[in-house]
Design an enzyme around this catalytic site. Structure first.
Site, PDB file in Angstrom:
ATOM      1  N   ASN A  43      32.682  42.074  41.265  1.00 13.03           N
ATOM      2  CA  ASN A  43      33.760  41.344  41.945  1.00 13.03           C
ATOM      3  C   ASN A  43      33.431  39.856  42.022  1.00 13.03           C
ATOM      4  O   ASN A  43      32.285  39.462  42.256  1.00 13.03           O
ATOM      5  CB  ASN A  43      34.071  41.937  43.331  1.00 13.03           C
ATOM      6  N   GLU A  45      34.875  36.575  43.924  1.00 14.26           N
ATOM      7  CA  GLU A  45      35.791  36.094  44.968  1.00 14.26           C
ATOM      8  C   GLU A  45      36.052  34.598  44.831  1.00 14.26           C
ATOM      9  O   GLU A  45      35.400  33.908  44.042  1.00 14.26           O
ATOM     10  CB  GLU A  45      35.210  36.436  46.349  1.00 14.26           C
ATOM     11  N   CYS A  54      38.544  42.279  41.497  1.00 12.17           N
ATOM     12  CA  CYS A  54      37.640  43.420  41.678  1.00 12.17           C
ATOM     13  C   CYS A  54      36.765  43.642  40.443  1.00 12.17           C
ATOM     14  O   CYS A  54      37.136  43.279  39.314  1.00 12.17           O
ATOM     15  CB  CYS A  54      38.433  44.697  41.909  1.00 12.17           C
ATOM     16  N   GLU A  56      36.143  46.432  38.861  1.00 13.82           N
ATOM     17  CA  GLU A  56      36.719  47.332  37.855  1.00 13.82           C
ATOM     18  C   GLU A  56      37.627  46.583  36.894  1.00 13.82           C
ATOM     19  O   GLU A  56      37.638  46.834  35.690  1.00 13.82           O
ATOM     20  CB  GLU A  56      37.537  48.440  38.540  1.00 13.82           C
ATOM     21  N   CYS A  86      40.107  50.511  44.283  1.00  7.48           N
ATOM     22  CA  CYS A  86      41.303  50.199  45.064  1.00  7.48           C
ATOM     23  C   CYS A  86      42.560  50.586  44.276  1.00  7.48           C
ATOM     24  O   CYS A  86      42.516  50.853  43.071  1.00  7.48           O
ATOM     25  CB  CYS A  86      41.334  48.718  45.432  1.00  7.48           C
ATOM     26  N   CYS A  89      43.377  48.477  41.120  1.00  5.61           N
ATOM     27  CA  CYS A  89      42.530  48.810  39.961  1.00  5.61           C
ATOM     28  C   CYS A  89      42.933  50.147  39.354  1.00  5.61           C
ATOM     29  O   CYS A  89      42.901  50.317  38.131  1.00  5.61           O
ATOM     30  CB  CYS A  89      41.064  48.813  40.367  1.00  5.61           C
TER      31      CYS A  89
HETATM   32  N1  THU Z   1      36.500  45.327  45.546  1.00  2.00           N
HETATM   33  C1  THU Z   1      36.201  45.690  44.260  1.00  2.00           C
HETATM   34  O1  THU Z   1      35.510  44.963  43.528  1.00  2.00           O
HETATM   35  N2  THU Z   1      36.667  46.883  43.818  1.00  2.00           N
HETATM   36  C2  THU Z   1      37.439  47.738  44.555  1.00  2.00           C
HETATM   37  O2  THU Z   1      37.908  48.736  44.037  1.00  2.00           O
HETATM   38  C3  THU Z   1      37.692  47.460  45.970  1.00  2.00           C
HETATM   39  C4  THU Z   1      37.284  46.129  46.459  1.00  2.00           C
HETATM   40  C5  THU Z   1      36.008  44.035  46.022  1.00  2.00           C
HETATM   41  C6  THU Z   1      37.089  43.031  46.286  1.00  2.00           C
HETATM   42  C7  THU Z   1      36.434  42.117  47.293  1.00  2.00           C
HETATM   43  O3  THU Z   1      35.656  41.160  46.585  1.00  2.00           O
HETATM   44  C8  THU Z   1      35.477  43.038  48.046  1.00  2.00           C
HETATM   45  O4  THU Z   1      35.344  44.195  47.248  1.00  2.00           O
HETATM   46  C9  THU Z   1      35.979  43.426  49.426  1.00  2.00           C
HETATM   47  O5  THU Z   1      37.257  43.907  49.380  1.00  2.00           O
END
Ligand code: THU
Length: 127
Positions: A43, A45, A54, A56, A86, A89
């Site tokens: 991920n 940000e 994310c 994935e 999530c 994704c």
């Molecule tokens: N996140 C992912 O990388 N994958 C997911 O399927 C759920 C959430 C990340 C997004 C954000 O950077 C952090 O997790 C918190 O939500």
């Protein structure tokens, strides 16, 4: 080491590159193509709301942008007992790999496998 265990290890390694200063919630993903190649993601940000992505989808988009279209399984690792992709994704993956197997894992290597179709029943598609 099994193919699944190796994929989890790659996701664990990718997770170490996470840029997640806002959530402090690092996630790693590793997508195995049917040709045996693996694409990893973490991920990333951003201080501007809405720009974060994310793990994935980073893995998926890396693979797609390199011309890969057939995928076998995806491992995803975070601090949860079983890391769950999530909804966004799930939909992104469904577009390219409806028969994907998802390995929901944690950094210690504990995992559970589930079909993408069972994670996203009645998925949207344009057909
Ligand atoms: N996140 C992912 O990388 N994958 C997911 O399927 C759920 C959430 C990340 C997004 C954000 O950077 C952090 O997790 C918190 O939500």
């Amino acid at each position: 080491m099994s193919e699944i265990e190796m994929l989890i290890q790659k996701a664990v390694k990718a997770r170490k590159n996470s840029y997640s200063p806002y959530s402090n919630y690092p996630v790693g993903a590793a997508l195995l193509g049917s040709d045996g190649n693996t694409y990893t993601g973490t991920n990333v940000e951003n201080g501007v709301n809405g720009l974060s992505i994310c793990a994935e989808r980073v893995a998926l988009f890396k693979a797609i942008s390199e011309g890969k279209r057939d995928f076998k399984r995806l491992a995803v690792v975070c601090e949860d007992e079983y890391c769950k992709p999530c909804g966004a994704c799930r939909q992104a993956l469904m577009e390219h790999a409806p028969d994907l197997e998802i390995i929901m894992a944690n950094p210690e290597g504990k995992y559970k496998t589930v079909d993408l179709k069972s994670l996203l029943p009645h998925a949207f598609n344009l057909d």
